[in-house]
Motif scaffolding. Structure first.
Motif, PDB file in Angstrom:
ATOM      1  N   TRP A 181       0.827  -1.211   0.000  1.00  0.00           N
ATOM      2  CA  TRP A 181       0.000   0.000   0.000  1.00  0.00           C
ATOM      3  C   TRP A 181       0.860   1.258   0.000  1.00  0.00           C
ATOM      4  CZ3 TRP A 181       0.327   3.339   4.253  1.00  0.00           C
ATOM      5  CH2 TRP A 181      -0.540   4.447   4.216  1.00  0.00           C
ATOM      6  N   PHE A 182       1.943   1.246   0.767  1.00  0.00           N
ATOM      7  CA  PHE A 182       2.723   2.463   0.969  1.00  0.00           C
ATOM      8  C   PHE A 182       3.343   2.950  -0.335  1.00  0.00           C
ATOM      9  CE2 PHE A 182       6.324   5.045   2.383  1.00  0.00           C
ATOM     10  CZ  PHE A 182       5.705   5.847   3.340  1.00  0.00           C
ATOM     11  N   ALA A 222     -12.458   5.276   1.332  1.00  0.00           N
ATOM     12  CA  ALA A 222     -13.603   4.662   1.996  1.00  0.00           C
ATOM     13  C   ALA A 222     -14.671   5.687   2.343  1.00  0.00           C
ATOM     14  CB  ALA A 222     -13.149   3.938   3.260  1.00  0.00           C
ATOM     15  N   GLU A 223     -15.899   5.198   2.454  1.00  0.00           N
ATOM     16  CA  GLU A 223     -17.019   6.037   2.884  1.00  0.00           C
ATOM     17  C   GLU A 223     -16.689   6.649   4.243  1.00  0.00           C
ATOM     18  OE1 GLU A 223     -20.314   7.807   2.044  1.00  0.00           O
ATOM     19  OE2 GLU A 223     -20.358   5.866   1.034  1.00  0.00           O
ATOM     20  N   GLY A 224     -16.896   7.952   4.366  1.00  0.00           N
ATOM     21  CA  GLY A 224     -16.654   8.613   5.652  1.00  0.00           C
ATOM     22  C   GLY A 224     -15.240   9.129   5.779  1.00  0.00           C
ATOM     23  N   ASP A 225     -14.272   8.237   5.884  1.00  0.00           N
ATOM     24  CA  ASP A 225     -12.884   8.651   6.109  1.00  0.00           C
ATOM     25  C   ASP A 225     -12.218   9.191   4.854  1.00  0.00           C
ATOM     26  OD1 ASP A 225     -13.087   7.876   8.739  1.00  0.00           O
ATOM     27  OD2 ASP A 225     -12.284   5.865   8.383  1.00  0.00           O
ATOM     28  N   GLY A 226     -12.633   8.723   3.696  1.00  0.00           N
ATOM     29  CA  GLY A 226     -12.004   9.160   2.463  1.00  0.00           C
ATOM     30  C   GLY A 226     -10.607   8.591   2.313  1.00  0.00           C
ATOM     31  N   LEU A 227      -9.818   9.202   1.446  1.00  0.00           N
ATOM     32  CA  LEU A 227      -8.456   8.740   1.205  1.00  0.00           C
ATOM     33  C   LEU A 227      -7.555   9.044   2.393  1.00  0.00           C
ATOM     34  CD1 LEU A 227      -8.061   9.958  -2.488  1.00  0.00           C
ATOM     35  CD2 LEU A 227      -8.027   7.564  -1.753  1.00  0.00           C
ATOM     36  N   SER A 228      -6.554   8.208   2.579  1.00  0.00           N
ATOM     37  CA  SER A 228      -5.576   8.436   3.642  1.00  0.00           C
ATOM     38  C   SER A 228      -4.751   9.679   3.318  1.00  0.00           C
ATOM     39  CB  SER A 228      -4.646   7.230   3.768  1.00  0.00           C
ATOM     40  OG  SER A 228      -3.865   7.079   2.591  1.00  0.00           O
ATOM     41  N   LEU A 232      -3.261  11.050  -0.342  1.00  0.00           N
ATOM     42  CA  LEU A 232      -3.566  12.418  -0.771  1.00  0.00           C
ATOM     43  C   LEU A 232      -2.278  13.180  -1.073  1.00  0.00           C
ATOM     44  CD1 LEU A 232      -6.464  13.403   1.658  1.00  0.00           C
ATOM     45  CD2 LEU A 232      -6.600  13.305  -0.839  1.00  0.00           C
ATOM     46  N   GLU A 233      -1.263  12.959  -0.259  1.00  0.00           N
ATOM     47  CA  GLU A 233       0.019  13.644  -0.462  1.00  0.00           C
ATOM     48  C   GLU A 233       0.789  13.056  -1.641  1.00  0.00           C
ATOM     49  OE1 GLU A 233       1.973  13.239   3.259  1.00  0.00           O
ATOM     50  OE2 GLU A 233       0.627  14.618   4.308  1.00  0.00           O
ATOM     51  N   GLU A 234       0.685  11.740  -1.821  1.00  0.00           N
ATOM     52  CA  GLU A 234       1.446  11.062  -2.862  1.00  0.00           C
ATOM     53  C   GLU A 234       0.837  11.242  -4.249  1.00  0.00           C
ATOM     54  OE1 GLU A 234       4.340   8.938  -2.910  1.00  0.00           O
ATOM     55  OE2 GLU A 234       4.642  10.127  -1.093  1.00  0.00           O
ATOM     56  N   ALA A 235      -0.468  11.506  -4.340  1.00  0.00           N
ATOM     57  CA  ALA A 235      -1.133  11.633  -5.637  1.00  0.00           C
ATOM     58  C   ALA A 235      -0.564  12.809  -6.421  1.00  0.00           C
ATOM     59  CB  ALA A 235      -2.631  11.806  -5.441  1.00  0.00           C
ATOM     60  N   ASP A 236      -0.626  12.714  -7.744  1.00  0.00           N
ATOM     61  CA  ASP A 236      -0.143  13.803  -8.585  1.00  0.00           C
ATOM     62  C   ASP A 236      -0.997  15.055  -8.437  1.00  0.00           C
ATOM     63  OD1 ASP A 236       2.019  12.388  -9.884  1.00  0.00           O
ATOM     64  OD2 ASP A 236       0.500  11.253 -10.960  1.00  0.00           O
ATOM     65  N   GLU A 237      -2.299  14.856  -8.198  1.00  0.00           N
ATOM     66  CA  GLU A 237      -3.190  16.018  -8.080  1.00  0.00           C
ATOM     67  C   GLU A 237      -4.467  15.609  -7.341  1.00  0.00           C
ATOM     68  OE1 GLU A 237      -4.879  19.632 -10.957  1.00  0.00           O
ATOM     69  OE2 GLU A 237      -4.038  17.814 -11.838  1.00  0.00           O
ATOM     70  N   ALA A 238      -4.974  16.530  -6.529  1.00  0.00           N
ATOM     71  CA  ALA A 238      -6.272  16.337  -5.885  1.00  0.00           C
ATOM     72  C   ALA A 238      -7.353  16.893  -6.796  1.00  0.00           C
ATOM     73  CB  ALA A 238      -6.317  17.038  -4.535  1.00  0.00           C
ATOM     74  N   VAL A 239      -8.443  16.150  -6.952  1.00  0.00           N
ATOM     75  CA  VAL A 239      -9.538  16.572  -7.822  1.00  0.00           C
ATOM     76  C   VAL A 239     -10.860  16.443  -7.073  1.00  0.00           C
ATOM     77  CG1 VAL A 239      -8.333  15.927  -9.937  1.00  0.00           C
ATOM     78  CG2 VAL A 239      -9.809  14.253  -8.813  1.00  0.00           C
ATOM     79  N   CYS A 240     -11.856  17.180  -7.540  1.00  0.00           N
ATOM     80  CA  CYS A 240     -13.170  17.135  -6.901  1.00  0.00           C
ATOM     81  C   CYS A 240     -14.267  17.108  -7.960  1.00  0.00           C
ATOM     82  CB  CYS A 240     -13.369  18.336  -5.973  1.00  0.00           C
ATOM     83  SG  CYS A 240     -13.555  19.920  -6.837  1.00  0.00           S
TER      84      CYS A 240
END
Length: 274
Positions: A181-182, A222-228, A232-240
């Motif tokens: 996962w890491f 996951a529902e509620g908690d969302g991404l770790s 979020l930090e490792e992704a190339d970009e946050a999107v909504c």
């Protein structure tokens, strides 16, 4: 081969009777390499995808409709009362089938098979609700996603509830499970995928504006908690997914993960703006 069974405790029905407890199911599925498919349509899709039938549990009135897909499989025929007792509820779609699992490809093998042209992945992080996983697979299959990658702790797509909710879509879209996962997102980037982390944060980039790369991997939490925070930090970009101003004013600032996945899959399949 038809075998008529009148005793719900008959050991021949152990695939069905022993798999009703969740923890027992997990250990037996790993040990035996099996899963349960419920209903005529789902059984047909599993067989069409190449999953071998171990056995089928059904009642007399469904024998004819299933005959063309059963081949030489062992078919246990029981009364409606026994069928309901074993399933735990009334089975309206006719049958349960014990199916053999196929070998799950590694993430590397899965990615190598996605050659040429724009490619779209969904990456599910720690979704433990089987209904949500099944529903997301159904949207992914319907809206042109090429494959799904699961984090190590994500729910099993071949768990009975996930298969049922997906209406067999789990058989039509390839998937693999990460070992690490890491560092899992590094492997996706090395294969040429741009990783987009879906978040309810409306300050993030609108999904459609970021999804124009040839190879996109959309991360769902996951529902509620969302991404770790790590992903979020490792992704190339946050999107909504942009929300309307009126919804935000009313306090509706997010969607459940199934609805978000369906909208996001549709957004991923749209052609880029000229």
């Amino acid at each position: 081969m038809l075998e008529y069974v009148t005793d719900p405790g008959d050991p021949r029905l152990s695939d069905y009777t022993r798999l009703r407890d969740v923890e027992l199911r997990k250990s037996l599925e790993a040990e035996r390499g099996l899963f349960l498919a419920e209903g005529e349509k789902v059984i047909r899709r599993a067989v069409g995808a190449g999953y071998p039938i171990r056995s089928v549990l059904t009642t007399r009135r469904w024998l004819t409709s299933l005959q063309d897909v059963l081949g030489d499989a062992t078919v246990y025929v029981v009364s409606d009362e026994i069928m309901s007792g074993i399933a735990g509820f009334q089975v309206h779609r006719g049958a349960l089938a014990s199916m053999e699992r196929l070998p799950l490809p590694s993430v590397e093998t899965l990615l190598k098979g996605l050659k040429g042209g724009p490619r779209r992945l969904l990456v599910l992080e720690d979704l433990v609700d089987h209904s949500n996983v099944g529903a997301i697979f159904r949207s992914a299959a319907a809206l042109g996603v090429d494959a799904v990658v699961l984090s190590p702790r994500c729910a099993d797509p071949l768990y009975r509830r996930a298969v049922k909710v997906s209406m067999g879509a789990v058989f039509s879209i390839p998937y693999a499970r990460m070992d690490d996962w890491f560092r899992g997102l590094e492997q996706l980037r090395e294969a040429g995928f741009r990783t987009l982390a879906l978040t309810p944060d409306q300050s993030a980039t609108p999904l459609e504006a970021a999804a124009r790369s040839e190879r996109v991997a959309l991360l769902l939490g996951a529902e509620g908690d969302g991404l770790s925070s790590h992903w979020l930090e490792e992704a190339d970009e946050a999107v909504c997914i942009p929300m309307s101003a009126s919804a935000m004013a009313a306090g509706v600032d997010s969607l459940n993960v199934v609805a978000a996945a369906a909208i996001a899959c549709h957004g991923l399949m749209r052609p880029a703006a000229p």
